[in-house]
Design a protein around this motif. Structure first.
Motif, short mmCIF file in Angstrom:
data_model
loop_
_atom_site.label_atom_id
_atom_site.label_comp_id
_atom_site.label_asym_id
_atom_site.label_seq_id
_atom_site.Cartn_x
_atom_site.Cartn_y
_atom_site.Cartn_z
N LYS A 162 0.83 -1.21 0.00
CA LYS A 162 0.00 0.00 0.00
C LYS A 162 0.87 1.27 0.00
CE LYS A 162 -4.21 -1.89 2.03
NZ LYS A 162 -5.20 -1.80 3.13
N ASP A 163 2.06 1.18 0.57
CA ASP A 163 2.96 2.35 0.57
C ASP A 163 3.30 2.75 -0.86
OD1 ASP A 163 3.30 2.74 3.38
OD2 ASP A 163 4.55 0.96 3.42
N PHE A 164 3.62 1.77 -1.69
CA PHE A 164 3.99 2.09 -3.07
C PHE A 164 2.79 2.65 -3.82
CE2 PHE A 164 4.79 1.04 -7.55
CZ PHE A 164 6.00 1.68 -7.71
N GLU A 165 1.61 2.12 -3.53
CA GLU A 165 0.39 2.60 -4.18
C GLU A 165 0.15 4.07 -3.83
OE1 GLU A 165 -4.19 0.97 -4.88
OE2 GLU A 165 -2.92 0.07 -3.33
N LEU A 166 0.38 4.43 -2.56
CA LEU A 166 0.22 5.82 -2.13
C LEU A 166 1.29 6.70 -2.77
CD1 LEU A 166 -1.20 7.93 -0.36
CD2 LEU A 166 0.33 7.28 1.52
N TYR A 167 2.51 6.22 -2.82
CA TYR A 167 3.59 6.99 -3.46
C TYR A 167 3.25 7.30 -4.91
CZ TYR A 167 7.69 7.14 -6.51
OH TYR A 167 8.56 7.46 -7.53
N GLU A 168 2.74 6.31 -5.64
CA GLU A 168 2.37 6.50 -7.04
C GLU A 168 1.24 7.52 -7.17
OE1 GLU A 168 3.28 4.40 -10.29
OE2 GLU A 168 4.97 5.11 -9.10
N ALA A 169 0.27 7.48 -6.24
CA ALA A 169 -0.86 8.41 -6.29
C ALA A 169 -0.40 9.84 -6.01
CB ALA A 169 -1.93 7.99 -5.28
N VAL A 170 0.48 10.02 -5.04
CA VAL A 170 1.01 11.35 -4.72
C VAL A 170 1.85 11.88 -5.88
CG1 VAL A 170 2.57 12.62 -3.20
CG2 VAL A 170 0.93 11.03 -2.21
N ILE A 187 -7.82 16.95 -11.15
CA ILE A 187 -7.04 17.18 -9.93
C ILE A 187 -7.82 16.71 -8.71
CG2 ILE A 187 -6.09 18.98 -8.44
CD1 ILE A 187 -5.41 20.55 -11.00
N GLU A 188 -9.11 17.02 -8.66
CA GLU A 188 -9.93 16.61 -7.52
C GLU A 188 -10.02 15.09 -7.43
OE1 GLU A 188 -13.64 18.60 -7.97
OE2 GLU A 188 -12.83 20.59 -7.46
N ALA A 189 -10.11 14.43 -8.55
CA ALA A 189 -10.17 12.96 -8.56
C ALA A 189 -8.88 12.37 -8.00
CB ALA A 189 -10.42 12.45 -9.97
N ALA A 190 -7.75 12.98 -8.37
CA ALA A 190 -6.46 12.51 -7.86
C ALA A 190 -6.34 12.74 -6.36
CB ALA A 190 -5.32 13.20 -8.61
N GLN A 191 -6.83 13.90 -5.90
CA GLN A 191 -6.80 14.19 -4.46
C GLN A 191 -7.69 13.21 -3.70
OE1 GLN A 191 -7.95 18.33 -4.63
NE2 GLN A 191 -5.85 19.03 -4.34
N ASN A 192 -8.86 12.91 -4.26
CA ASN A 192 -9.77 11.95 -3.62
C ASN A 192 -9.13 10.56 -3.54
OD1 ASN A 192 -11.74 13.91 -3.28
ND2 ASN A 192 -12.80 13.39 -5.18
N ARG A 193 -8.39 10.21 -4.58
CA ARG A 193 -7.71 8.92 -4.59
C ARG A 193 -6.71 8.83 -3.44
NH1 ARG A 193 -7.32 3.66 -5.03
NH2 ARG A 193 -5.39 2.89 -5.95
N ILE A 194 -5.96 9.90 -3.22
CA ILE A 194 -5.00 9.92 -2.12
C ILE A 194 -5.71 9.81 -0.78
CG2 ILE A 194 -3.33 11.39 -0.90
CD1 ILE A 194 -2.45 12.42 -3.64
N GLU A 195 -6.81 10.55 -0.62
CA GLU A 195 -7.56 10.50 0.64
C GLU A 195 -8.09 9.09 0.91
OE1 GLU A 195 -10.59 13.46 0.44
OE2 GLU A 195 -9.17 15.13 0.29
#
Length: 583
Positions: A162-170, A187-195
């Motif tokens: 999950k760490d790598f998945e979060l890194y890729e999303a950020v 941009i909002e979709a990408a931010q929601n993905r990170i959240e």
């Protein structure tokens, strides 16, 4: 090589060099240079009052100019005198690689620079953040050693999928947010993905916890007392917005402690609280306290379980000093202790970070498994047996033996030879005609191939990455997305030309340029651009052209009226000119 090397960079291993890219200094536009200059003038003016005392001196020591984006080659000529170097990369790189660069005294600098629209803050790493934020403070020896040590420990932290998945999303968010013309909904979709990812990370991994420590110190750290803090974190030093807002009472100031490791952060939002360390030495104290909780130092069953869960290349070190590096697949435990482990795929054996001769990934291409612990009913561990003890228990060349370990692990076979460490303790025993079982289950059996049994009573360390970096092909870095560079439109190119003309005028390269004509073109064709008008105002005041200066101020008031969001930026720019033309 995509960079000019120096004695510090020469020590970098090949797997880190794969992240380095050319800086391509000529690609910085005049608008880029103006953004750098505005931020630096604003920072130096404000941070001289609120930053740690190392900041202003560090700018000079690291060769960072207020007027020009730093050239990496020029920085390295100066940084080598304090034992450091800098390299350019493309945005975010994996956290473990970022920290390993630090362990080699190398500062990683994202060479791109934020857009004018994001002049106050960007979630993307850029040369303002890295160059003007990180570099000056490393001129402080105590802080520089903290940064190096942090990298040394941090790159050993174990991650999970999950760490790598979060890194890729950020990384994805940082790229699209800085790309001109990205739709807001994207941009909002990408931010929601990170959240979503942050809310479903589960138990935080070691890399997640140490990343928190990095954020609350290296990026967003304060120093002094909660009542009278100073800024040293690069994220604050490089943000002309948050460096001011963070000093207000609404941002809670908390004494720094290991609790920072368990305090998460949101990269897309201003921070609601910050941690204050009394001095730089205390940072190192907390770091060592945290390292004491890592599998790097605790080893054991939990360390091995972390490596299995990570599904990444990692290593264990046994009490004999023998190190096994590979992808750990399974274990057998007994009474809270691991009694057998198994890797899958290429595995290498090392001692003191140096691969053992004859035990490369070619030798152990399909994995490696071995019991660990004591023999059943015998208090003396094999590693502590003197030659006479080994002979008494038939652990001797040419002997056919059955060794029964605690936890019902049995090895039967003919001993060929043993491998010893520098202290003379046996660390490997080689068998032929070997069979390894757990209760009634066969774990290994072969009449032809040699079986190597690792010797070690316990696992004393478990960590990310290989023990010997030369054992594995680590040149495998592939990014899912790269920084987006759109071709400038004809209108944008012309605006860039006006910025360049004014820059050349200010620097004396071409004093025949009509500033009035440039200003008229700005008013007619680029009515929302404000930064070049601020630069023209500076030149008008410098030349004591009061009528021209008043005309520019009047235009800037119109810009503020049309776009209130940039009002404070314009006011700050004008105030800088009024306060001091030469900083």
């Amino acid at each position: 090589m995509p960079y000019k090397s120096n004695p510090v960079l020469d020590k970098l291993p090949k797997h880190l060099r794969q992240y380095i890219k050319p800086q391509n200094y000529g690609e910085y536009s005049a608008i880029n240079q103006a953004v750098w200059r505005y931020v630096m003038r604003k920072n130096v003016d404000y941070l001289s009052k609120v930053a740690h005392g190392s900041y202003l001196g560090g700018l000079k020591k690291t060769g960072i100019s207020v007027d020009h984006i730093p050239n990496m080659y020029g920085m390295n000529r100066i940084l080598k005198d304090i034992g450091w170097a800098a390299v350019a990369v493309d945005g975010f790189i994996p956290p473990s690689a970022f920290m390993e660069f630090q362990a080699y005294n190398v500062l990683v600098i994202a060479s791109d620079i934020r857009q004018l629209d994001h002049i106050e803050y960007t979630p993307a790493p850029d040369i303002i953040h890295e160059g003007a934020g990180h570099a000056p403070i490393i001129a402080n020896p105590e802080y520089a050693e903290y940064l190096r040590r942090f990298g040394e420990i941090g790159c050993k932290a174990i991650s999970n999928a999950k760490d790598f998945e979060l890194y890729e999303a950020v990384r994805h968010l940082s790229i699209i947010k800085e790309a001109p013309g990205t739709p807001q909904e994207t941009i909002e979709a990408a931010q929601n993905r990170i959240e979503q990812l942050q809310q479903n990370m589960g138990e935080p991994s070691e890399i997640a916890l140490i990343r928190n420590l990095h954020w609350w110190t290296v990026e967003y750290g304060l120093i002094g007392t909660p009542e009278h803090p100073k800024i040293y974190g690069a994220g604050l030093l490089s943000s002309i917005g948050e460096s001011a807002s963070c000093m207000k009472d609404k941002v809670k100031k908390i004494p720094y402690s290991i609790e920072a490791a368990y305090t998460s952060f949101d990269i897309t939002q201003p921070q609601p609280q910050l941690f204050v360390t009394p001095d730089f030495a205390f940072l190192s104290q907390v770091l060592e306290d945290f390292a004491d909780t890592m599998a790097l130092r605790t080893g054991g069953l939990s360390g091995l379980q972390k490596l299995i869960a990570s599904e990444e290349l990692g290593s264990i070190e046994l009490s004999t000093g023998l190190q096994i590096s590979g992808n750990f697949e399974s274990l057998i435990e007994h009474e809270g202790h691991p009694v057998y482990f198994q890797t899958k795929g290429p595995t290498a054996l090392s001692y003191r970070e140096k691969e053992l001769v004859g035990h490369s990934t070619d030798k152990h291409a399909t994995g490696f498994g071995s019991p660990i612990g004591k023999l059943k009913g015998i208090n003396l561990a094999i590693e502590n047996m003197a030659p006479r003890d080994l002979k008494a228990y038939n652990i001797y060349e040419g002997q056919k033996v059955t060794l029964e370990f605690e936890g019902d692990i049995k090895i039967s076979g003919e001993i060929i030879t043993g491998t010893r460490n520098l202290s003379g303790a046996i660390i490997l025993v080689a068998f032929k005609h070997c069979k390894v079982t757990h209760k009634h289950k066969i774990l290994f059996e072969s009449q032809d191939s040699i079986y190597n049994m690792a010797v070690g009573e316990k696992i004393v360390s478990a960590f990310n990455g290989p023990a010997d970096v030369s054992s594995f092909d680590l040149i495998t870095h592939e990014v899912s997305s790269t920084t987006i560079k759109n071709e400038a439109s004809e209108q944008q190119s012309q605006l860039g030309n006006y910025y360049e003309q004014i820059r050349h005028f200010r620097e004396g390269k071409n004093t025949t340029i009509s500033r009035h004509k440039v200003f008229d073109a700005l008013k007619n064709d680029y009515p929302n651009d404000w930064l070049l008008s601020v630069e023209l105002y500076e030149l008008a005041k410098t030349n004591r052209d009061s009528d021209f200066a008043e005309e520019i101020v009047s235009h800037l008031e119109d810009v503020k009226g049309n776009n209130p969001k940039v009002g404070h930026l314009i006011d700050d720019g004008v105030a800088l000119v009024e306060g001091s033309l030469v900083l």
